[in-house]
Design a protein around this motif. Structure first.
Motif, PDB file in Angstrom:
ATOM      1  N   GLN A   1       4.092   0.430   2.170  1.00 31.83           N
ATOM      2  CA  GLN A   1       4.291  -0.647   3.004  1.00 31.83           C
ATOM      3  C   GLN A   1       5.684  -1.452   2.193  1.00 31.83           C
ATOM      4  OE1 GLN A   1       1.813  -2.331   5.941  1.00 31.83           O
ATOM      5  NE2 GLN A   1       2.533  -0.368   5.888  1.00 31.83           N
TER       6      GLN A   1
ATOM      7  N   TRP B   1      -4.002  -8.744  -3.536  1.00 33.05           N
ATOM      8  CA  TRP B   1      -3.708  -9.763  -2.728  1.00 33.05           C
ATOM      9  C   TRP B   1      -3.851 -11.339  -3.201  1.00 33.05           C
ATOM     10  CZ3 TRP B   1      -0.275  -8.890   0.503  1.00 33.05           C
ATOM     11  CH2 TRP B   1      -0.066  -7.408   1.322  1.00 33.05           C
TER      12      TRP B   1
ATOM     13  N   GLU C   1     -10.417  -2.251   4.512  1.00 34.33           N
ATOM     14  CA  GLU C   1      -9.155  -1.644   4.898  1.00 34.33           C
ATOM     15  C   GLU C   1      -8.839  -0.192   4.119  1.00 34.33           C
ATOM     16  OE1 GLU C   1      -6.251  -5.874   4.731  1.00 34.33           O
ATOM     17  OE2 GLU C   1      -6.772  -5.089   2.894  1.00 34.33           O
TER      18      GLU C   1
ATOM     19  N   ARG D   1      -7.254  -0.785  11.774  1.00 33.10           N
ATOM     20  CA  ARG D   1      -6.197  -0.280  11.087  1.00 33.10           C
ATOM     21  C   ARG D   1      -6.342   0.864  10.269  1.00 33.10           C
ATOM     22  NH1 ARG D   1      -6.558  -5.938   9.480  1.00 33.10           N
ATOM     23  NH2 ARG D   1      -6.855  -6.193   7.207  1.00 33.10           N
ATOM     24  N   ASP D   2      -5.235   1.249   9.637  1.00 32.99           N
ATOM     25  CA  ASP D   2      -5.211   2.028   8.359  1.00 32.99           C
ATOM     26  C   ASP D   2      -5.614   3.528   8.631  1.00 32.99           C
ATOM     27  OD1 ASP D   2      -4.219  -0.325   7.367  1.00 32.99           O
ATOM     28  OD2 ASP D   2      -5.758  -0.901   6.295  1.00 32.99           O
TER      29      ASP D   2
ATOM     30  N   ASP E   1       0.739  -1.141  -0.016  1.00 30.38           N
ATOM     31  CA  ASP E   1       0.023  -0.157  -0.094  1.00 30.38           C
ATOM     32  C   ASP E   1       0.800   1.292   0.018  1.00 30.38           C
ATOM     33  OD1 ASP E   1      -1.414  -1.990   0.839  1.00 30.38           O
ATOM     34  OD2 ASP E   1      -2.222  -1.194   2.660  1.00 30.38           O
TER      35      ASP E   1
HETATM   36  C1  FRU Z   1      -3.978  -3.636   2.787  1.00 34.53           C
HETATM   37  C2  FRU Z   1      -3.082  -3.851   4.031  1.00 34.53           C
HETATM   38  C3  FRU Z   1      -3.455  -2.907   5.208  1.00 34.53           C
HETATM   39  C4  FRU Z   1      -2.594  -3.418   6.167  1.00 34.53           C
HETATM   40  C5  FRU Z   1      -1.261  -3.423   5.109  1.00 34.53           C
HETATM   41  C6  FRU Z   1      -0.269  -4.473   5.688  1.00 34.53           C
HETATM   42  O1  FRU Z   1      -3.163  -3.835   1.609  1.00 34.53           O
HETATM   43  O2  FRU Z   1      -3.720  -5.374   4.358  1.00 34.53           O
HETATM   44  O3  FRU Z   1      -4.933  -3.216   5.717  1.00 34.53           O
HETATM   45  O4  FRU Z   1      -2.282  -2.081   6.806  1.00 34.53           O
HETATM   46  O5  FRU Z   1      -1.782  -4.053   3.990  1.00 34.53           O
HETATM   47  O6  FRU Z   1       0.705  -4.526   5.007  1.00 34.53           O
END
Ligand code: FRU
Length: 498
Positions: free
Chosen positions: A47, A301, A210, A158-159, A31
């Motif tokens: 990420q 994913w 997410e 999260r996020d 991300d």
């Molecule tokens: C989305 C995700 C987020 C998380 C991150 C982990 O692609 O799953 O929800 O913060 O990637 O790498």
């Protein structure tokens, strides 16, 4: 030739390496994170797994750009610590030092998820934390009071995406929580109060929610008429063939609650290809500019960990401008490439007012796998027409329009390497309704990706492909009749890396 020149010549030339998309020099990326504009630079964190080409303990990689096109790689921004690894999140400019981190000046604050497990247990724990930078994002200090937000009862939590809400004079955080979005408010970024939750029985729940984003946009560029847009990415669930993708909602936001203006059952997708995920927008773009600029992670994913690149894995989409437009179906989010990309245009081919007939390829003399096409067609007798790109003896990727069904598609069934995952090959389509019997097509091809914008960004398809790099033929094709090509411009695009 000295070593430096040699290195520069070979830089970003590996098989499948995108030439004008952002990708990390080495290793794994997912991300986009911490996107913020400050002192003339757009920051992009991401990420990042610095020790491997598959997902692993997450860091925030870092790069900056002044023009959204040329990138400078910087050292890792945030690394794991005693609270865990660093998942996705955002960054803001704290203009008025509400946090007290900046001695009355302004500075950057990153708000991210710390991921670890509960003590003596395997149960994932996700908590929100802060870091700040006083030197334009070059170095970061983690806040000593981390984490600043936790909810024991919610596992997927999260996020955080944070923005300043002028009307209510406070910070707003949208956060993904299981299959809803939770909204929190704060005066100082340090302490957060829960205000509302959105999403139950709204939109798609075919995966964990997410990476939300929430922002206001004018409708049809009319600043007296605005609506709020909520982006929500949904994770990969093996039951659904599409894998991970991003939906959006249009509605209102009053500083506390988001109200969806659509029928809750209606799901709107930001992209109809397979490879645009976890995208969010830049914070603090100056108001004189006023654009809402977005970037997504160009993978899925479902197969992200096994795509056939070696030295690095994954790229971002090109930066895109998000706008709200009135369409025949109602108000919709449209996306178009940022105009800065025009600076990459090199050789140009122009065709005007030609009738395309079967068996005569008007682009027979053109070759390339790093280019842009802008074309307008007027529907004629043909049942299908479009482009075959990255074409060689045994491979091609088809970008086409099916006249009868009024669908626009990318067919990567025979596009190249696909055996790394059974769900990769396939055809992805979306509706595209001709306007005055015409359609416009804007295509970006960059070694291993296709980005397709139909009718000024109303229909978008983003797909990865892994063709043999020697396959550079381009064909303008038509089936069962004719089509009028009103105009076509094809530009080869320069590399931003050499
Ligand atoms: C989305 C995700 C987020 C998380 C991150 C982990 O692609 O799953 O929800 O913060 O990637 O790498």
């Amino acid at each position: 030739m000295n070593n430096n020149v040699l290195e520069k010549k070979q830089y970003y030339t590996e098989k499948y390496r995108p030439q004008y998309h952002f990708s990390p020099e080495r290793q794994w990326m997912n991300d986009p994170n911490g996107m913020v504009y400050y002192n003339g630079e757009y920051h992009l964190f991401y990420q990042y797994h610095p020790n491997g080409t598959t997902w692993g303990p997450m860091h925030w990689g870092h790069a900056v750009t002044k023009d959204l096109v040329h990138w400078e790689h910087l050292p890792i921004g945030l690394a794991p610590d005693e609270h865990g690894t660093i998942f996705s999140g955002s960054a803001v400019v704290d203009w008025n030092d509400t946090s007290g981190f900046f001695e009355g000046k302004s500075g950057l604050v990153a708000i991210f998820t710390h991921a670890d497990t509960y003590p003596d247990s395997d149960r994932p724990r996700q908590r929100q934390s802060l870091a700040f930078s006083k030197d334009n994002g070059r170095t970061w200090v983690k806040y000593e009071g981390n984490p600043v937000l936790q909810e024991e009862g919610i596992t997927d939590f999260r996020d955080p995406k944070v923005f300043w809400h002028r009307e209510t004079n406070q910070w707003i955080m949208v956060l993904a929580a299981g299959q809803t979005v939770r909204i929190y408010t704060s005066k100082n970024l340090l302490s957060w109060e829960f205000t509302s939750e959105f999403g139950e029985e709204h939109g798609s729940h075919q995966g964990v929610w997410e990476c939300p984003d929430l922002f206001e946009l004018p409708i049809d560029s009319n600043s007296n008429q605005k609506k709020w847009v909520l982006l929500v990415s949904i994770g990969n669930d093996p039951i659904y063939e599409e894998g991970s993708r991003t939906q959006y909602f249009i509605g209102d936001f009053d500083g506390k609650t988001f109200f969806n203006h659509h029928d809750p059952e209606k799901t709107l997708w930001i992209d109809h290809g397979r490879d645009n995920y976890a995208g969010v927008s830049w914070s603090d773009v100056p108001s004189e500019d006023g654009r809402r600029i977005y970037i997504g992670w160009m993978s899925n994913w479902r197969y992200a960990n096994v795509t056939p690149t070696k030295e690095w894995r994954s790229a971002m989409t090109i930066p895109r401008v998000l706008e709200l437009k009135t369409t025949e179906e109602g108000i919709r989010l449209v996306q178009n490439p940022v105009c800065e990309l025009q600076g990459l245009r090199d050789e140009k081919i122009v065709i005007e007012n030609e009738v395309v007939v079967p068996g005569k390829n008007l682009l027979a003399n053109v070759k390339g796998n790093t280019f842009e096409i802008i074309a307008q067609f007027e529907i004629g007798t043909a049942t299908e027409f479009g482009f075959k790109v990255c074409k060689g003896a045994n491979e091609e990727t088809i970008i086409g329009f099916n006249v009868e069904n009024q669908t626009f598609f990318v067919d990567r069934t025979n596009s190249g390497e696909a055996d790394f995952h059974e769900d990769f090959a396939g055809k992805h389509e979306c509706e595209l309704i001709p306007e005055n019997n015409k359609i416009t097509v804007h295509v970006f091809v960059d070694q291993s990706s296709i980005e397709l914008f139909g009718n000024d960004g109303k229909s978008v398809i983003t797909d990865l492909i892994f063709p043999n790099q020697e396959n550079k033929q381009i064909e303008l094709y038509v089936k069962n009749g004719e089509v009028k090509l009103n105009s076509l411009e094809l530009f080869t695009l320069k590399s931003v890396w050499r």
